[in-house]
Scaffold this active site. Structure first.
Site, short mmCIF file in Angstrom:
data_model
loop_
_atom_site.label_atom_id
_atom_site.label_comp_id
_atom_site.label_asym_id
_atom_site.label_seq_id
_atom_site.Cartn_x
_atom_site.Cartn_y
_atom_site.Cartn_z
N TRP A 1 0.81 -1.22 0.00
CA TRP A 1 0.00 0.00 0.00
C TRP A 1 0.85 1.28 0.00
O TRP A 1 0.42 2.29 -0.55
CB TRP A 1 -0.98 0.03 1.19
CG TRP A 1 -1.90 1.23 1.14
CD1 TRP A 1 -3.08 1.33 0.46
CD2 TRP A 1 -1.70 2.49 1.79
NE1 TRP A 1 -3.61 2.58 0.64
CE2 TRP A 1 -2.78 3.31 1.45
CE3 TRP A 1 -0.70 3.01 2.61
CZ2 TRP A 1 -2.91 4.61 1.91
CZ3 TRP A 1 -0.82 4.31 3.06
CH2 TRP A 1 -1.91 5.09 2.73
N ASP A 2 2.03 1.25 0.57
CA ASP A 2 2.82 2.48 0.69
C ASP A 2 4.25 2.23 0.19
O ASP A 2 5.23 2.64 0.82
CB ASP A 2 2.84 2.93 2.15
CG ASP A 2 3.25 4.40 2.31
OD1 ASP A 2 3.08 5.17 1.33
OD2 ASP A 2 3.72 4.78 3.39
N LEU A 3 4.38 1.57 -0.96
CA LEU A 3 5.68 1.16 -1.46
C LEU A 3 6.33 2.31 -2.24
O LEU A 3 6.16 2.44 -3.44
CB LEU A 3 5.54 -0.08 -2.35
CG LEU A 3 6.85 -0.75 -2.77
CD1 LEU A 3 7.62 -1.26 -1.56
CD2 LEU A 3 6.59 -1.88 -3.76
N ASN B 1 10.58 3.73 1.84
CA ASN B 1 10.24 2.47 2.50
C ASN B 1 10.99 1.27 1.94
O ASN B 1 10.57 0.12 2.12
CB ASN B 1 8.73 2.23 2.42
CG ASN B 1 7.98 3.00 3.48
OD1 ASN B 1 8.56 3.43 4.47
ND2 ASN B 1 6.68 3.20 3.28
#
Length: 299
Positions: A193-195, A199
């Site tokens: 979801w937050d790649l 990260n």
């Protein structure tokens, strides 16, 4: 112990209103897990947008990072996701407490993909990592993209009218319509979801490892927006932001093999998600960057 732990200003700013009790309890929580997991604090505390990170050393001398975060839909499946993906792709969970979403993680190097000077190289690496993550089925208990997208479509009719510009309201409705086309087949892969570039961190056992997932079960096409939207300054530096966005998007598709039309539809959903969030928080105009991405990919 409480005198040792100083809560970073960013964490206080982000959580003083919505999670003040959690903030107030952090010093005691650090003391608790240092004791329970037999750790020694090994440096100054760090902070993400939503977590306190404490460098520690385990009893056997292994360096690690103690991560404390509030319990919510995003954090409660983090350990499960990291243990479900291939160990060679993600940071290792050494200990966890599901009741509080507290994690003891492998310590990585203080370098992310955002530190690579060449954003094309960084995007290539990010896409290659995504090809590994996106083939893994989501385990039971992970939030479902189908539910989140369905709620977005249910909320949109009440939120979109709060935008003051008729053209932006029309754009938001087009985004909702585009996502609605693919909602009947929402997918079942384990999504990060937050790649984005921050990260993915350098490591000793692998060149790069993924951190900080907000797990979802869904279509990998939903994963592309963070890679497109982050490192915005690199897009601007090309002199043609829209073409640079398309180039970055195409690179992600070429490497991952994600089908273009589905990727575009789910990217429309990601843009809409941000529009709804910002508008709920009081904004009455869509951010210029979001409109630029929409124009570059979906016009």
């Amino acid at each position: 112990m409480q005198d040792v732990i100083e809560i970073p200003a960013r964490l206080i700013r982000n959580h003083s209103e919505k999670a003040s009790d959690w903030l107030d309890g952090l010093p005691m929580d650090v003391e608790r897990y240092v004791g329970e997991w037999d750790l020694t604090i090994d440096g100054d505390v760090l902070s993400g947008e939503a977590s306190l990170i404490v460098p520690v050393v385990r009893r056997d001398g292994t360096p690690a990072m103690l991560k404390l975060q509030s319990v919510n839909d995003e954090s409660e499946s983090e350990a499960l996701a990291l243990r479900t993906w291939n160990h060679d792709d993600v940071v290792e969970v050494l200990e966890d407490d599901p009741a509080t979403s507290t994690l003891l993680l492998e310590r990585l190097q203080p370098k992310t993909l955002d530190d690579l000077p060449d954003d094309i190289e960084a995007t290539q690496i990010l896409a290659e990592i995504l090809t590994h993550l996106m083939v893994v089925p989501a385990p039971p208990g992970v939030r479902r993209l189908a539910d989140i997208a369905g709620q977005m479509l249910a909320d949109a009719p009440a939120i979109i009218p709060l935008l003051v510009d008729p053209a932006e309201r029309a754009l938001s409705r087009r985004l909702a319509d585009r996502m609605a086309e693919v909602l009947p087949e929402p997918g079942d892969r384990l999504l990060h979801w937050d790649l984005h570039y921050y990260n993915v961190m350098a490591a000793d056992r692998q060149p790069w490892l993924v951190i900080d997932p907000k797990p979802l079960a869904g279509d990998p096409g939903f994963e592309l927006m963070p890679a497109v939207w982050n490192r915005w300054q690199d897009l601007v530096a090309t002199g043609d932001v829209r073409q640079a966005i398309r180039n970055r998007f195409d690179l992600m598709l070429d490497v991952t093999g994600i089908e273009r039309d589905r990727a575009l539809a789910w990217t429309a959903g990601r843009i809409l998600q941000n529009v709804l969030w910002f508008t709920e928080d009081g904004d009455t105009r869509i951010e210029d960057e979001l409109k630029t991405v929409a124009d570059a990919l979906l016009a």
